[in-house]
Design an enzyme around this catalytic site. Structure first.
Site, PDB file in Angstrom:
ATOM      1  N   LYS A   1       0.842  -1.214   0.000  1.00 49.38           N
ATOM      2  CA  LYS A   1       0.000   0.000   0.000  1.00 49.38           C
ATOM      3  C   LYS A   1       0.868   1.252   0.000  1.00 49.38           C
ATOM      4  CE  LYS A   1      -2.530   2.528   3.625  1.00 49.38           C
ATOM      5  NZ  LYS A   1      -1.373   3.225   4.187  1.00 49.38           N
ATOM      6  N   ASN A   2       1.848   1.297   0.898  1.00 49.83           N
ATOM      7  CA  ASN A   2       2.608   2.540   1.033  1.00 49.83           C
ATOM      8  C   ASN A   2       3.560   2.781  -0.134  1.00 49.83           C
ATOM      9  OD1 ASN A   2       1.227   2.951   3.352  1.00 49.83           O
ATOM     10  ND2 ASN A   2       2.964   2.676   4.743  1.00 49.83           N
TER      11      ASN A   2
ATOM     12  N   CYS B   1      -6.457   7.862   8.850  1.00 52.93           N
ATOM     13  CA  CYS B   1      -6.604   7.340  10.207  1.00 52.93           C
ATOM     14  C   CYS B   1      -6.402   8.452  11.221  1.00 52.93           C
ATOM     15  CB  CYS B   1      -5.556   6.256  10.461  1.00 52.93           C
ATOM     16  SG  CYS B   1      -5.923   4.726   9.628  1.00 52.93           S
TER      17      CYS B   1
ATOM     18  N   ARG C   1      -1.920  15.350  12.129  1.00 50.29           N
ATOM     19  CA  ARG C   1      -0.965  14.949  11.087  1.00 50.29           C
ATOM     20  C   ARG C   1      -0.824  16.096  10.107  1.00 50.29           C
ATOM     21  NH1 ARG C   1      -2.363   8.815   9.371  1.00 50.29           N
ATOM     22  NH2 ARG C   1      -0.299   8.929   8.449  1.00 50.29           N
TER      23      ARG C   1
ATOM     24  N   ASP D   1       3.775   1.226  11.982  1.00 49.71           N
ATOM     25  CA  ASP D   1       2.568   0.539  11.512  1.00 49.71           C
ATOM     26  C   ASP D   1       2.491  -0.914  11.987  1.00 49.71           C
ATOM     27  OD1 ASP D   1       1.924   2.852  10.215  1.00 49.71           O
ATOM     28  OD2 ASP D   1       2.369   2.135   8.201  1.00 49.71           O
TER      29      ASP D   1
ATOM     30  N   ARG E   1      -8.864  -0.506   3.969  1.00 50.73           N
ATOM     31  CA  ARG E   1      -8.031   0.559   3.390  1.00 50.73           C
ATOM     32  C   ARG E   1      -6.652   0.028   3.030  1.00 50.73           C
ATOM     33  NH1 ARG E   1      -6.770   4.747   6.986  1.00 50.73           N
ATOM     34  NH2 ARG E   1      -5.364   5.106   5.268  1.00 50.73           N
TER      35      ARG E   1
HETATM   36  C1  UD1 Z   1       3.660   7.200   5.951  1.00 50.57           C
HETATM   37  C2  UD1 Z   1       2.874   5.924   5.788  1.00 50.57           C
HETATM   38  C3  UD1 Z   1       2.278   5.499   7.113  1.00 50.57           C
HETATM   39  C4  UD1 Z   1       3.385   5.373   8.161  1.00 50.57           C
HETATM   40  C5  UD1 Z   1       4.214   6.649   8.215  1.00 50.57           C
HETATM   41  C6  UD1 Z   1       5.427   6.517   9.126  1.00 50.57           C
HETATM   42  C7  UD1 Z   1       2.111   6.051   3.512  1.00 50.57           C
HETATM   43  C8  UD1 Z   1       0.974   6.193   2.571  1.00 50.57           C
HETATM   44  N1  UD1 Z   1       1.821   6.149   4.827  1.00 50.57           N
HETATM   45  O1  UD1 Z   1       2.734   8.188   6.402  1.00 50.57           O
HETATM   46  O2  UD1 Z   1       1.630   4.253   6.942  1.00 50.57           O
HETATM   47  O3  UD1 Z   1       2.799   5.173   9.430  1.00 50.57           O
HETATM   48  O4  UD1 Z   1       4.703   6.988   6.899  1.00 50.57           O
HETATM   49  O5  UD1 Z   1       6.236   5.467   8.730  1.00 50.57           O
HETATM   50  O6  UD1 Z   1       3.233   5.813   3.104  1.00 50.57           O
HETATM   51  N2  UD1 Z   1       4.677  15.276  10.091  1.00 50.57           N
HETATM   52  C9  UD1 Z   1       4.615  16.624  10.332  1.00 50.57           C
HETATM   53  N3  UD1 Z   1       4.546  17.490   9.267  1.00 50.57           N
HETATM   54  C10 UD1 Z   1       4.525  17.047   7.987  1.00 50.57           C
HETATM   55  C11 UD1 Z   1       4.612  15.654   7.745  1.00 50.57           C
HETATM   56  C12 UD1 Z   1       4.678  14.794   8.819  1.00 50.57           C
HETATM   57  O7  UD1 Z   1       4.630  17.057  11.484  1.00 50.57           O
HETATM   58  O8  UD1 Z   1       4.456  17.874   7.062  1.00 50.57           O
HETATM   59  C13 UD1 Z   1       4.714  14.321  11.232  1.00 50.57           C
HETATM   60  C14 UD1 Z   1       3.445  13.459  11.289  1.00 50.57           C
HETATM   61  O9  UD1 Z   1       2.390  14.118  11.948  1.00 50.57           O
HETATM   62  C15 UD1 Z   1       3.932  12.246  12.022  1.00 50.57           C
HETATM   63  C16 UD1 Z   1       5.395  12.123  11.562  1.00 50.57           C
HETATM   64  O10 UD1 Z   1       5.756  13.395  11.032  1.00 50.57           O
HETATM   65  O11 UD1 Z   1       3.904  12.455  13.409  1.00 50.57           O
HETATM   66  C17 UD1 Z   1       5.616  11.065  10.505  1.00 50.57           C
HETATM   67  O12 UD1 Z   1       4.810  11.327   9.395  1.00 50.57           O
HETATM   68  P1  UD1 Z   1       5.206  10.874   7.920  1.00 50.57           P
HETATM   69  O13 UD1 Z   1       6.532  10.193   7.907  1.00 50.57           O
HETATM   70  O14 UD1 Z   1       5.005  12.050   7.036  1.00 50.57           O
HETATM   71  O15 UD1 Z   1       4.090   9.801   7.619  1.00 50.57           O
HETATM   72  P2  UD1 Z   1       3.131   9.717   6.368  1.00 50.57           P
HETATM   73  O16 UD1 Z   1       3.891   9.996   5.124  1.00 50.57           O
HETATM   74  O17 UD1 Z   1       1.890  10.469   6.640  1.00 50.57           O
END
Ligand code: UD1
Length: 417
Positions: free
Chosen positions: A22-23, A116, A121, A306, A398
């Site tokens: 998925k990711n 989720c 986020r 995850d 999902r």
């Molecule tokens: C991706 C994965 C998700 C996984 C996560 C961490 C996908 C589709 N989803 O989510 O399954 O749990 O990586 O391995 O690939 N953050 C900020 N500002 C930002 C972006 C992120 O503060 O602009 C914070 C988030 O709130 C969170 C942390 O950084 O606490 C990690 O987020 P991120 O690595 O961006 O995860 P996703 O890309 O959303």
């Protein structure tokens, strides 16, 4: 909406082919917007987040077909730059369309993404990268407007945190930008490497994916491409937990072991035995699991956030007390309330979960609170005495193509009702 029915205490044995990731596929689907032609994506999992991504593509003007895990996207006639709000709300990964729509159309309009509920986020790092690439950004009525009238321009940027999504969005936005982009402090997840492989196959010039410094030389155009998505390491981790709590013996096929090291070492410490075949891992677990002193989630190559919920379910029937610390998301433990309904002794204090292993859990009716939390309830149900019924399985769908079919194939007593 169907619920999942599980009759626990059945030992899992047999073989599961692990679905496509998925990711990995979600950012690849979003990146296909940049391609002047067709993207043929094979081993694409049939999951709700992919269906939502297809709706976004079609709304932008692409033509898609999806059959037998092969997704074909024709992006030739993409002509819209605004992602509809209801689709943005359906999943967090809709924010991945920001870089590709902006890169292709020189403008993009998005609203706050959903997904989720794992705590706040934000997408501030994504926005910061787009600004660094030369986009003008404004906010009005809950929408964010990005505009780069003369196209994006290569940049040097250091991400304040190695966010997976922000790394992906910055790469994608840079591919058609003028000149060179250097991104420092990148996420190193295998899904970033897959995204770069997909884009490079289409003619992009990206180096360094998988390290903390990625360099992108802008190109004028991307061409049609065929790409096979790799296995889903979180689904593999879920099925390792499922085998572990049932004293099972399961062969996970289509798995690249090198991407599973942190998960394997945690389950080895808990007493599982692993052996390796070509593109497959066999997990065997004869006794009750040992407790683990402390496991902390980390960015890759650390233990994946995850995979935390399904590990917690497994540890709730281990011998002794374990501690899990969640370091990525603020609120990942909603599912623990549901786990307690099954008799689990899990105490949450902020980002720390203290799990006192019980000899038995007892089946109960519970509700999937989010994607991985829902999978954790399935794992707990497999280990429990009696019947568990899990509602709100849309969360699970999902990310899991066929969790019921996969587990039934290895002798679990599980069905949709
Ligand atoms: C991706 C994965 C998700 C996984 C996560 C961490 C996908 C589709 N989803 O989510 O399954 O749990 O990586 O391995 O690939 N953050 C900020 N500002 C930002 C972006 C992120 O503060 O602009 C914070 C988030 O709130 C969170 C942390 O950084 O606490 C990690 O987020 P991120 O690595 O961006 O995860 P996703 O890309 O959303």
């Amino acid at each position: 909406m169907p619920s999942i029915y599980v009759e626990g205490k059945k030992r899992l044995t047999g073989k599961i082919k692990v679905q496509g990731s998925k990711n990995a596929v979600l950012p690849i689907i979003a990146a296909s917007v940049l391609i002047d032609g067709k993207s043929v994506i094979t081993n694409c999992p049939k999951i709700n987040d992919v269906e939502t991504s297809i709706k976004i593509l079609e709304q932008l003007g692409a033509v898609c077909s999806f059959e037998d895990n092969c997704l074909i996207i024709d992006s030739t006639n993409i002509n819209k730059s605004a992602v509809r709000e209801d689709l943005m709300r359906e999943m967090r990964s809709s924010s991945l369309f920001l870089g590709s729509v902006l890169g292709r159309m020189n403008e993009a309009v998005i609203s706050s993404p959903g997904g989720c509920d794992l705590g706040p986020r934000p997408i501030d790092i994504h926005i910061r990268s787009m600004r660094s690439l030369g986009a003008d950004i404004s906010e009005r009525n809950g929408y964010i407007f990005f505009s780069a009238k003369n196209g994006l321009k290569g940049t040097y940027t250091v991400l304040p945190f190695p966010s997976v999504g922000a790394t992906e969005n910055t790469i994608v936005a840079s591919v058609l930008a003028r000149g060179k982009t250097v991104i420092e402090n990148c996420a190193k997840e295998p899904e970033i490497v897959e995204l770069a492989d997909f884009l490079n196959k289409a003619g992009a010039r990206i180096t360094g994916a998988g390290s903390d410094r990625i360099v992108i030389e802008g190109v004028k155009k991307l061409r049609s491409v065929t790409f096979a998505v790799g296995f889903d390491r979180i689904v593999a981790a879920t099925y390792i937990s499922a085998a572990a709590v049932t004293g099972g013996d399961v062969l996970l096929c289509d798995v690249d072991t090198s991407k599973m090291r942190s998960v394997i070492s945690v389950f080895e410490e808990a007493g599982c035995n692993f052996s390796y075949e070509e593109n497959a891992i066999r997990v065997r677990c004869r006794d009750r699991l040992n407790s683990l002193s402390t496991v902390k989630s980390h960015v890759y190559p650390g233990f994946p956030t995850d995979a935390g919920p399904t590990l917690i379910s497994a540890l709730s029937v281990a011998k002794g007390t374990s501690i899990f610390i969640e370091s990525i998301f603020e609120n990942r433990y909603d599912f623990a309330c549901e786990l307690r309904r099954m008799g689990a002794d899990v105490k949450i204090d902020g980002r720390t979960a203290v799990i006192l292993g019980r000899e038995n859990l007892y089946g109960a009716r519970c509700v999937a609170t989010d994607l991985r939390g829902g999978a954790a309830l399935v794992v707990a149900g497999l280990s429990a005495c009696g019947t568990t019924i899990i509602d709100r399985t849309d969360h699970i769908k999902r990310g899991y193509q066929d969790i019921v079919g996969d587990l039934a194939a290895v002798s679990a007593d599980i069905k949709e009702i």
